[in-house]
Every structure is written in structure tokens, then in C-alpha cells.
Design an enzyme around this catalytic site. Sequence first.
Site, mmCIF file in Angstrom:
data_model
loop_
_atom_site.group_PDB
_atom_site.id
_atom_site.type_symbol
_atom_site.label_atom_id
_atom_site.label_comp_id
_atom_site.label_asym_id
_atom_site.label_seq_id
_atom_site.Cartn_x
_atom_site.Cartn_y
_atom_site.Cartn_z
ATOM 1 C CG PHE A 140 -1.865 1.225 1.155
ATOM 2 C CD1 PHE A 140 -2.977 1.210 0.320
ATOM 3 C CD2 PHE A 140 -1.607 2.369 1.887
ATOM 4 C CE1 PHE A 140 -3.815 2.319 0.217
ATOM 5 C CE2 PHE A 140 -2.447 3.486 1.797
ATOM 6 C CZ PHE A 140 -3.552 3.449 0.958
ATOM 7 C CG ASP A 225 5.644 3.620 1.665
ATOM 8 O OD1 ASP A 225 5.724 4.247 2.738
ATOM 9 O OD2 ASP A 225 4.571 3.476 1.038
ATOM 10 C CE LYS A 256 0.285 5.187 7.840
ATOM 11 N NZ LYS A 256 -1.141 5.326 8.068
HETATM 12 C C1 PLP Z 1 3.137 2.277 3.783
HETATM 13 C C2 PLP Z 1 2.198 3.404 3.506
HETATM 14 N N1 PLP Z 1 2.465 4.236 2.501
HETATM 15 C C3 PLP Z 1 1.668 5.269 2.204
HETATM 16 C C4 PLP Z 1 0.517 5.496 2.920
HETATM 17 C C5 PLP Z 1 -0.377 6.657 2.575
HETATM 18 O O1 PLP Z 1 -0.224 7.656 3.528
HETATM 19 P P1 PLP Z 1 -1.296 8.846 3.611
HETATM 20 O O2 PLP Z 1 -2.586 8.250 4.020
HETATM 21 O O3 PLP Z 1 -0.703 9.791 4.619
HETATM 22 O O4 PLP Z 1 -1.358 9.460 2.244
HETATM 23 C C6 PLP Z 1 0.189 4.642 3.982
HETATM 24 C C7 PLP Z 1 -1.055 4.833 4.752
HETATM 25 O O5 PLP Z 1 -1.551 3.980 5.435
HETATM 26 C C8 PLP Z 1 1.057 3.576 4.281
HETATM 27 O O6 PLP Z 1 0.783 2.715 5.267
#
Ligand code: PLP
Length: 406
Positions: A140, A225, A256
Site C-alpha cells: 500500500f 516506503d 504518519k
Molecule cells: C506504507 C504506507 N504508505 C503510504 C501510505 C499513505 O499515507 P497517507 O494516508 O498519509 O497518504 C500509507 C497509509 O496507510 C502507508 O501505510
Amino acid sequence: MSALSREAADAVLMPTYKRYPVAFARGKGFYLYDESGRPYLDFVAGVAVTALGHAHPDVTEAIARQAGRLVHTSNLYYTEPMAQLAEALTRLLGWDDGRVFFANSGAEANECALKLVRRWMARRYGPGTKTDTIAAWGSFHGRTMATLAATGQPAKWEPFAPVPAGMVHVAYDDARALAAAVTPATAGVLLEPVQGEGGVVVPGPGYLPAVRQTCSAHGLAMMLDEVQTGLGRTGEWFGFQASGTDAVPDVLSLAKALGNGLPIGACIARGELATAFGPGDHATTVGGGPVVCAAALAVLQVIERDKLVARAKRVGDHLQRSLGRLVERHELAVSVRGKGLLVALQLGADRARDIALAALSEGLLVNDVGPAVLRFCPPLLMGEDECDEAVDILDKVLAKIEGPLP
Ligand SMILES: Cc1ncc(COP(=O)(O)O)c(C=O)c1O
């Protein structure tokens, strides 16, 4: 918020979330409080965001101080908190040549990483030559069009097709499959050190080092990520550090926990990639604003001062052991996995939502990250006693859901 006003909220909000039936009025430490004042022990932390819990005094003070001084200038000008935060992040990573772009979310941080790698490749080989990114099934990465395309869950992007081209997916935790997917068009690789939204999937210890080798051998950019895993969550400052120095990425994204709830994302690059963007290549109006950066600086200081990275490892191990009791006692609880304070309880049936709802009515917040997976990603300040309290509640909930033993 009464049941009626929840209905009123549903009438004016786009129905993008299946919200739990509760409205929170305030938070303190590891508790959220509904409008009647009832406390809920928070093992969700706003989806791995409030690493320091709610209303942490250092963060509150930093926000208030900065808000009273300067809130916004745009990126046309320099501001002190942004420069200090970039310095702090590159120092934490030990990247002397590291540079940071501040965005407003995790998706935006990843979007920046994807654009940065294309820009770098365009400088080296000409535009449109090396454009593809290898990502993993189950991953994700966000909800913007490009990060959605990178997300290895077709159900999430199929309704929005066509999404940007150039994303190739391979099995997670399979370094050979990834190496086999490299073509002359490949620009980089985008992976999570632990797949969070995919159900807390922890790869084997050799995976990221092998991916690093493939990237180095083919001149690809390794993007990690760390939006969910970064800043102590897995018991390391950054998830990749579990592999020592064998899996250091070229580009890393954070969000986050960085803002403890304020909207901030960061894309950090080293080496040639750090200067691949030129003026006008990427931008944001409010990203990296003084208030969010002041808050993030306070977050980093508290994590460092209070040794929360080591604490996350210790308490996370305890949480996993404690959840193990449920596996011994309940047929529905099948296994426990995770790293640091990113932990999952695997169920034997698609009852995660039912359990999360029943836990909510007992004053415990956990979330269903898959139909049969419950996720625990509490504040890094959470202690062993609170973990045991949460497991006791789940013990009761599971007994109720499973019914009387024959
Ligand atoms: C690994 C990862 N990348 C990207 C995101 C997306 O982040 P945002 O919701 O702040 O756009 C998330 C959100 O859960 C995530 O867990």
C-alpha cells in the site's frame, strides 16, 4: 456526537470510510475519550500516527509556540523549522549528502519519490527511457493516481483505471522474482520494509539486502516506503535498519508519526538522486510549513530523549508474547506476527471487524486491516501493562464471539 449527528455527518461526508460507531471528543496519552467522557485504550494510534500518544505536552507546546509566531509563508521563502527538520532527518539517517522534500501526506511523499526517480533517469538517459517501477503485491503506497498504481492491490485501483502506466508488481519477500522482473525500462523499486496495510507482512531477513544488491547491480533507485514503519515503529529508527547497512535505500518516504497527527510527509534522497529535481520540477504550497515542522522536530526530540525506539522493540515483543496467550486459548486466534509495535493477530475466519467492534464496546481500539487480521500499532509510549489489559479485553471478546466451549 449522538447517533443522530453521526447520521447528519454521513449525510454530508463522501462515503469513503466505513467508520466505527463512535465519535471522539478528546485524547490524552494512550486514551481517546468519547463525548460522554468514556475512555478507550488506543491500539490504533490514528493508524500508526500518534506515536507519542494524544496531546503530548512537548508537541502541543511546539505547535502553540510556532502558531503564535509564524504559520505560513509558502516555499518561496526560507523558514527555520523546515531547515532544522531536514537537517535532523538527514542526520538521523547518517546521510551527509541527503536532501529532503516536505509534502503533506504519505501518498505525496511517495508521489515525490516516484517523480524524483523518473527525473533522475530522464537526466541520465533522456525522458521516457527508464520509467518503470517494480512494486510488490499486497503493498500500500497511497491514493493519488501514481501511488494507487504502485499499490499492489488491484481492487483499489481497478475502479479508477486507467492509472498511470509503468508499475510492475511481483510477489513480496521474493527477491528472485524482483530481480527477474528488471528490464531495460526499469527505473526503480518501491517497497515497504514491513507491509502494514497489507496485513503486517514481515519479510525474511535476506529480502531487503538482496533487493539492494539487485538495485546496485542494475543502477536502479531503491525506494523504501517507511510511511508506516519509520521513526521507531518497528523497534528501529527506520525499518530498513533491521538489515544493518545492507539495505540502505536511495530514497525513503516518511509521514504518519512524523507529525504525530499534523499533516506532513517527507521524501528523503541521497547521492545523485538528492539533487535530481531542479526548480519547478516539484512543489507544494503549504508543505513543510513552520507549524508542522516545529511539531515534527518535537516528535523526533521526544523519541530520541525518551528512548522510544528501544521501548517499541521491548514492548512490542511483550505484546506479541501476550497475544500468544490468545492463540493458546482460542480457536479463532491462529497466529501472531509483527515487528516492534506493528503487530498482527491472524484469525482463522473473517471475523476481524466483528472483534474490533466488540472490543470497541469494551473500551479498546484495534483495527481490522484485513477480513481476518487485527492490527495493533499503539503509541510508542504504550507499556507492558496496557498491552496485557488489551489482551485481557480481547480474551473476553473472543470467548463471547466463539460462544460457550462444547
Ligand atoms: C506504507 C504506507 N504508505 C503510504 C501510505 C499513505 O499515507 P497517507 O494516508 O498519509 O497518504 C500509507 C497509509 O496507510 C502507508 O501505510
